[in-house]
Design an enzyme around this catalytic site. Structure first.
Site, PDB file in Angstrom:
ATOM      1  N   GLY A   1     -26.525  14.867 -24.575  1.00 35.44           N
ATOM      2  CA  GLY A   1     -25.755  14.991 -23.352  1.00 35.44           C
ATOM      3  C   GLY A   1     -25.423  16.449 -23.102  1.00 35.44           C
ATOM      4  O   GLY A   1     -25.342  17.237 -24.052  1.00 35.44           O
TER       5      GLY A   1
ATOM      6  N   GLN B   1     -21.216  23.710 -19.741  1.00 36.49           N
ATOM      7  CA  GLN B   1     -21.897  24.232 -20.936  1.00 36.49           C
ATOM      8  C   GLN B   1     -23.052  25.164 -20.611  1.00 36.49           C
ATOM      9  O   GLN B   1     -23.591  25.816 -21.491  1.00 36.49           O
ATOM     10  CB  GLN B   1     -22.413  23.066 -21.799  1.00 36.49           C
ATOM     11  CG  GLN B   1     -21.297  22.203 -22.356  1.00 36.49           C
ATOM     12  CD  GLN B   1     -21.867  21.060 -23.152  1.00 36.49           C
ATOM     13  OE1 GLN B   1     -22.235  20.041 -22.603  1.00 36.49           O
ATOM     14  NE2 GLN B   1     -21.973  21.237 -24.461  1.00 36.49           N
TER      15      GLN B   1
ATOM     16  N   CYS C   1     -21.088  18.720 -30.723  1.00 34.60           N
ATOM     17  CA  CYS C   1     -21.178  19.292 -29.383  1.00 34.60           C
ATOM     18  C   CYS C   1     -22.049  20.540 -29.440  1.00 34.60           C
ATOM     19  O   CYS C   1     -21.878  21.367 -30.339  1.00 34.60           O
ATOM     20  CB  CYS C   1     -19.779  19.643 -28.888  1.00 34.60           C
ATOM     21  SG  CYS C   1     -19.759  20.341 -27.237  1.00 34.60           S
ATOM     22  N   LEU C   2     -22.961  20.671 -28.484  1.00 36.07           N
ATOM     23  CA  LEU C   2     -23.848  21.839 -28.459  1.00 36.07           C
ATOM     24  C   LEU C   2     -23.060  23.136 -28.279  1.00 36.07           C
ATOM     25  O   LEU C   2     -23.540  24.209 -28.614  1.00 36.07           O
ATOM     26  CB  LEU C   2     -24.884  21.698 -27.336  1.00 36.07           C
ATOM     27  CG  LEU C   2     -25.890  20.546 -27.493  1.00 36.07           C
ATOM     28  CD1 LEU C   2     -26.749  20.412 -26.248  1.00 36.07           C
ATOM     29  CD2 LEU C   2     -26.758  20.750 -28.726  1.00 36.07           C
TER      30      LEU C   2
ATOM     31  N   HIS D   1     -17.469  11.948 -23.529  1.00 31.38           N
ATOM     32  CA  HIS D   1     -17.519  13.323 -24.045  1.00 31.38           C
ATOM     33  C   HIS D   1     -17.958  14.283 -22.935  1.00 31.38           C
ATOM     34  O   HIS D   1     -17.358  15.353 -22.753  1.00 31.38           O
ATOM     35  CB  HIS D   1     -18.501  13.336 -25.229  1.00 31.38           C
ATOM     36  CG  HIS D   1     -18.766  14.667 -25.849  1.00 31.38           C
ATOM     37  ND1 HIS D   1     -18.551  14.925 -27.190  1.00 31.38           N
ATOM     38  CD2 HIS D   1     -19.263  15.833 -25.336  1.00 31.38           C
ATOM     39  CE1 HIS D   1     -18.883  16.179 -27.461  1.00 31.38           C
ATOM     40  NE2 HIS D   1     -19.331  16.752 -26.354  1.00 31.38           N
ATOM     41  N   GLU D   2     -18.984  13.889 -22.165  1.00 27.15           N
ATOM     42  CA  GLU D   2     -19.511  14.789 -21.126  1.00 27.15           C
ATOM     43  C   GLU D   2     -18.550  14.921 -19.952  1.00 27.15           C
ATOM     44  O   GLU D   2     -18.365  16.013 -19.410  1.00 27.15           O
ATOM     45  CB  GLU D   2     -20.888  14.314 -20.651  1.00 27.15           C
ATOM     46  CG  GLU D   2     -21.958  14.223 -21.736  1.00 27.15           C
ATOM     47  CD  GLU D   2     -22.067  15.458 -22.613  1.00 27.15           C
ATOM     48  OE1 GLU D   2     -21.775  16.577 -22.143  1.00 27.15           O
ATOM     49  OE2 GLU D   2     -22.440  15.297 -23.802  1.00 27.15           O
TER      50      GLU D   2
ATOM     51  N   HIS E   1     -15.917  17.314 -20.706  1.00 22.71           N
ATOM     52  CA  HIS E   1     -16.330  18.707 -20.504  1.00 22.71           C
ATOM     53  C   HIS E   1     -16.029  19.164 -19.078  1.00 22.71           C
ATOM     54  O   HIS E   1     -15.584  20.294 -18.852  1.00 22.71           O
ATOM     55  CB  HIS E   1     -17.835  18.872 -20.744  1.00 22.71           C
ATOM     56  CG  HIS E   1     -18.221  19.158 -22.163  1.00 22.71           C
ATOM     57  ND1 HIS E   1     -17.750  20.252 -22.863  1.00 22.71           N
ATOM     58  CD2 HIS E   1     -19.051  18.510 -23.011  1.00 22.71           C
ATOM     59  CE1 HIS E   1     -18.283  20.245 -24.082  1.00 22.71           C
ATOM     60  NE2 HIS E   1     -19.070  19.199 -24.200  1.00 22.71           N
TER      61      HIS E   1
HETATM   62 NI    NI Z   1     -20.156  18.620 -25.853  1.00 22.13          NI
END
Ligand code: NI
Length: 184
Positions: A59, A64, A107-108, A149-150, A153
Site C-alpha cells: 500500500g 509518502q 511502513c515504507l 493504515h493508508e 497516512h
Molecule cells: Ni505506511
C-alpha cells in the site's frame, strides 16, 4: 510487432517516485481531497502503483511520495495470487466492526520497523476509481489493516501512533537515530 531477436523489447517506462521517510513533516500533514480526476491524477495513481510494486509494498499513500492529495494505491494479493490493484481517490472508511484484530504492520516510510497494531477487523470503505466512478467494498484481514493504515497516512497519522506511548517512543528514538546516521 516482434523484434528480429524474436522477443518483445519494448518496456513501458514509468517513473518511480522517491518515497518520503520519517521524520519528514509531509508525513504529518493532512492531504486535501481531489476535486477533479484528470489525466494527471490517473498518471500519479499509475506512478504510485509502480513505485509500490517496486519497493515492494502492499500500500502507498500520496503523502509518502510528497503529494498532499487524497490518493491511495494498494494490492494485498499474496505472491502466488493474481494482482489485485486498487487505485483510490478520496477513500474513506464508512463502517468499522466492533471486533478488532491485531496484525503486524510495517511502513515504507519507516523502514526497518514493524509492530503489532490493533484495529477494527473489518471495515467498509468508499472511494472514487480512476474513471471517477464511486466504489464501495468491505475489507477484512490484511486488506482491512492496509486500507486503514493508508487512509491514516492521508490524515498525517502513522502506524506507530496506534502503539503504547512507551513502544512508540522507543521506535521513534531509533528512527531518529538512524535518520541522523544516514545524513537525512
Ligand atoms: Ni505506511
Amino acid at each position: 510487432m516482434k523484434s528480429q531477436l524474436g522477443r518483445e523489447v519494448v518496456k513501458k517506462q514509468m517513473p518511480l517516485l522517491p518515497i518520503i521517510k520519517v521524520p519528514d513533516p509531509v508525513l504529518r500533514q493532512k492531504a486535501a481531497p481531489v476535486t477533479e480526476i484528470d489525466a494527471a491524477v490517473r498518471q500519479q495513481l499509475d506512478d504510485m502503483a509502480e513505485t509500490m510494486y517496486e519497493a515492494p509494498g502492499i500500500g502507498l499513500a500520496a503523502n509518502q511520495v510528497n503529494s498532499l492529495v487524497r490518493l491511495v494505491v494498494m494490492d494485498c494479493a499474496a505472491d502466488e495470487e493474481q494482482a489485485r490493484l486498487l487505485q483510490m481517490v478520496n477513500p474513506e472508511i464508512i463502517t468499522v466492526s466492533e471486533e478488532s484484530a491485531r496484525l503486524e504492520e510495517g511502513c515504507l516510510s519507516i523502514p526497518g520497523f514493524t509492530a503489532e497494531v490493533d484495529r477494527p477487523a473489518e471495515v467498509t470503505a468508499r472511494w472514487l476509481d480512476p474513471q471517477g466512478a464511486q466504489q464501495e467494498a468491505a475489507f477484512s484481514g490484511l486488506e482491512a489493516a492496509c486500507i486503514q493504515h493508508e487512509i491514516d497516512h492521508l490524515n498525517g497519522v502513522l502506524f506507530i501512533d496506534h502503539l503504547s506511548r512507551l513502544k512508540r517512543d522507543m521506535i521513534w528514538r531509533k528512527v531518529l537515530k538512524e535518520a541522523r546516521s544516514n545524513g537525512d
